[in-house]
Design a protein around this motif. Structure first.
Motif, PDB file in Angstrom:
ATOM      1  N   SER A  18       0.848  -1.190   0.000  1.00 19.76           N
ATOM      2  CA  SER A  18       0.000   0.000   0.000  1.00 19.76           C
ATOM      3  C   SER A  18       0.885   1.241   0.000  1.00 19.76           C
ATOM      4  CB  SER A  18      -0.897   0.008   1.238  1.00 19.76           C
ATOM      5  OG  SER A  18      -1.541   1.263   1.360  1.00 19.76           O
ATOM      6  N   LEU A  61       2.112  -7.001   3.524  1.00 16.51           N
ATOM      7  CA  LEU A  61       0.719  -6.972   3.966  1.00 16.51           C
ATOM      8  C   LEU A  61       0.573  -6.156   5.242  1.00 16.51           C
ATOM      9  CD1 LEU A  61       0.188 -10.757   3.371  1.00 16.51           C
ATOM     10  CD2 LEU A  61      -0.324  -8.882   1.800  1.00 16.51           C
ATOM     11  N   ALA A  66      -4.967  -4.343   3.412  1.00 18.07           N
ATOM     12  CA  ALA A  66      -6.275  -4.991   3.543  1.00 18.07           C
ATOM     13  C   ALA A  66      -7.402  -4.102   3.018  1.00 18.07           C
ATOM     14  CB  ALA A  66      -6.539  -5.360   5.002  1.00 18.07           C
ATOM     15  N   GLU A  69      -8.070  -2.467  -2.551  1.00 18.92           N
ATOM     16  CA  GLU A  69      -8.571  -3.488  -3.469  1.00 18.92           C
ATOM     17  C   GLU A  69      -7.705  -3.640  -4.719  1.00 18.92           C
ATOM     18  OE1 GLU A  69     -12.726  -2.988  -4.256  1.00 18.92           O
ATOM     19  OE2 GLU A  69     -13.244  -3.012  -2.128  1.00 18.92           O
ATOM     20  N   LYS A  71      -4.394  -3.307  -4.955  1.00 15.32           N
ATOM     21  CA  LYS A  71      -3.216  -4.111  -4.590  1.00 15.32           C
ATOM     22  C   LYS A  71      -3.599  -5.573  -4.391  1.00 15.32           C
ATOM     23  CE  LYS A  71      -0.165  -0.817  -4.588  1.00 15.32           C
ATOM     24  NZ  LYS A  71      -0.837   0.341  -5.047  1.00 15.32           N
ATOM     25  N   GLN A  72      -4.760  -5.814  -3.795  1.00 15.31           N
ATOM     26  CA  GLN A  72      -5.228  -7.189  -3.623  1.00 15.31           C
ATOM     27  C   GLN A  72      -5.442  -7.857  -4.980  1.00 15.31           C
ATOM     28  OE1 GLN A  72      -8.578  -7.381  -0.906  1.00 15.31           O
ATOM     29  NE2 GLN A  72      -7.678  -5.716   0.278  1.00 15.31           N
ATOM     30  N   GLN A  73      -5.968  -7.108  -5.944  1.00 16.79           N
ATOM     31  CA  GLN A  73      -6.187  -7.666  -7.274  1.00 16.79           C
ATOM     32  C   GLN A  73      -4.855  -8.045  -7.921  1.00 16.79           C
ATOM     33  OE1 GLN A  73      -9.144  -8.605  -8.599  1.00 16.79           O
ATOM     34  NE2 GLN A  73      -7.807  -9.577 -10.094  1.00 16.79           N
ATOM     35  N   PHE A  75      -2.196  -8.977  -6.277  1.00 16.95           N
ATOM     36  CA  PHE A  75      -1.821 -10.196  -5.551  1.00 16.95           C
ATOM     37  C   PHE A  75      -2.528 -11.411  -6.161  1.00 16.95           C
ATOM     38  CE2 PHE A  75      -2.242 -13.475  -2.397  1.00 16.95           C
ATOM     39  CZ  PHE A  75      -1.073 -13.427  -1.646  1.00 16.95           C
ATOM     40  N   GLN A  95      -6.446  -9.863   6.811  1.00 17.31           N
ATOM     41  CA  GLN A  95      -6.660  -9.600   5.391  1.00 17.31           C
ATOM     42  C   GLN A  95      -8.006 -10.206   4.992  1.00 17.31           C
ATOM     43  OE1 GLN A  95      -4.406  -7.730   3.559  1.00 17.31           O
ATOM     44  NE2 GLN A  95      -3.365  -7.487   5.518  1.00 17.31           N
ATOM     45  N   LEU A  99      -7.702 -13.896   0.696  1.00 16.50           N
ATOM     46  CA  LEU A  99      -6.282 -13.542   0.730  1.00 16.50           C
ATOM     47  C   LEU A  99      -5.614 -14.193   1.939  1.00 16.50           C
ATOM     48  CD1 LEU A  99      -4.058 -11.839  -0.626  1.00 16.50           C
ATOM     49  CD2 LEU A  99      -4.766  -9.940   0.805  1.00 16.50           C
TER      50      LEU A  99
END
Length: 127
Positions: A18, A61, A66, A69, A71-73, A75, A95, A99
């Motif tokens: 992030s 992380l 968390a 969204e 960054k999660q995508q 991942f 998280q 994830l």
């Protein structure tokens, strides 16, 4: 810190974190660069395209991750492409469930257990 690498020619490691965690992550990225890793995404702008091309993704992380969204995508894209991912937990933040399952399977490194230099060595050893 070197100029951000765009991932166009030589093998690289994607740094995924992030943007709100830049201050915490940057010393580790600098130590990794000193050890010879070519990093992409160290400006906080990792993409799905880079995730598919990286030889490894280091996912830092945190509570901020968390909530991010995008960054999660990135991942999930790396995970779906079966690219190696090294999860590094910056804090104890939970998280999203999907994830969290992936992180558990990959045995996350707990950042607070190491100095910056030790963490860089641990990450390199996990590759």
């Amino acid at each position: 810190m070197n100029k951000p690498y765009s991932g166009n020619s030589k093998p690289f490691v994607l740094a995924l974190f992030s943007g709100k965690d830049t201050e915490k992550v940057m010393p580790v990225l600098e130590a990794l660069e000193k050890k010879g890793l070519t990093l992409c995404g160290q400006d906080g702008h990792a993409t799905e395209k880079q995730a598919k091309k990286a030889c490894t993704t280091i996912a830092f992380l945190s509570e901020n991750f968390a909530k991010d969204e995008q960054k999660q995508q990135v991942f999930f894209t790396a995970d779906a492409a079966r690219m190696p991912i090294i999860p590094v937990k910056q804090d104890d933040a939970k998280q999203p469930e999907v994830l969290e399952r992936s992180i558990t399977a990959k045995n996350a490194i707990m950042a607070e257990r190491y100095s910056t230099e030790e963490l860089a060595n641990r990450i390199i050893g996990a590759e």
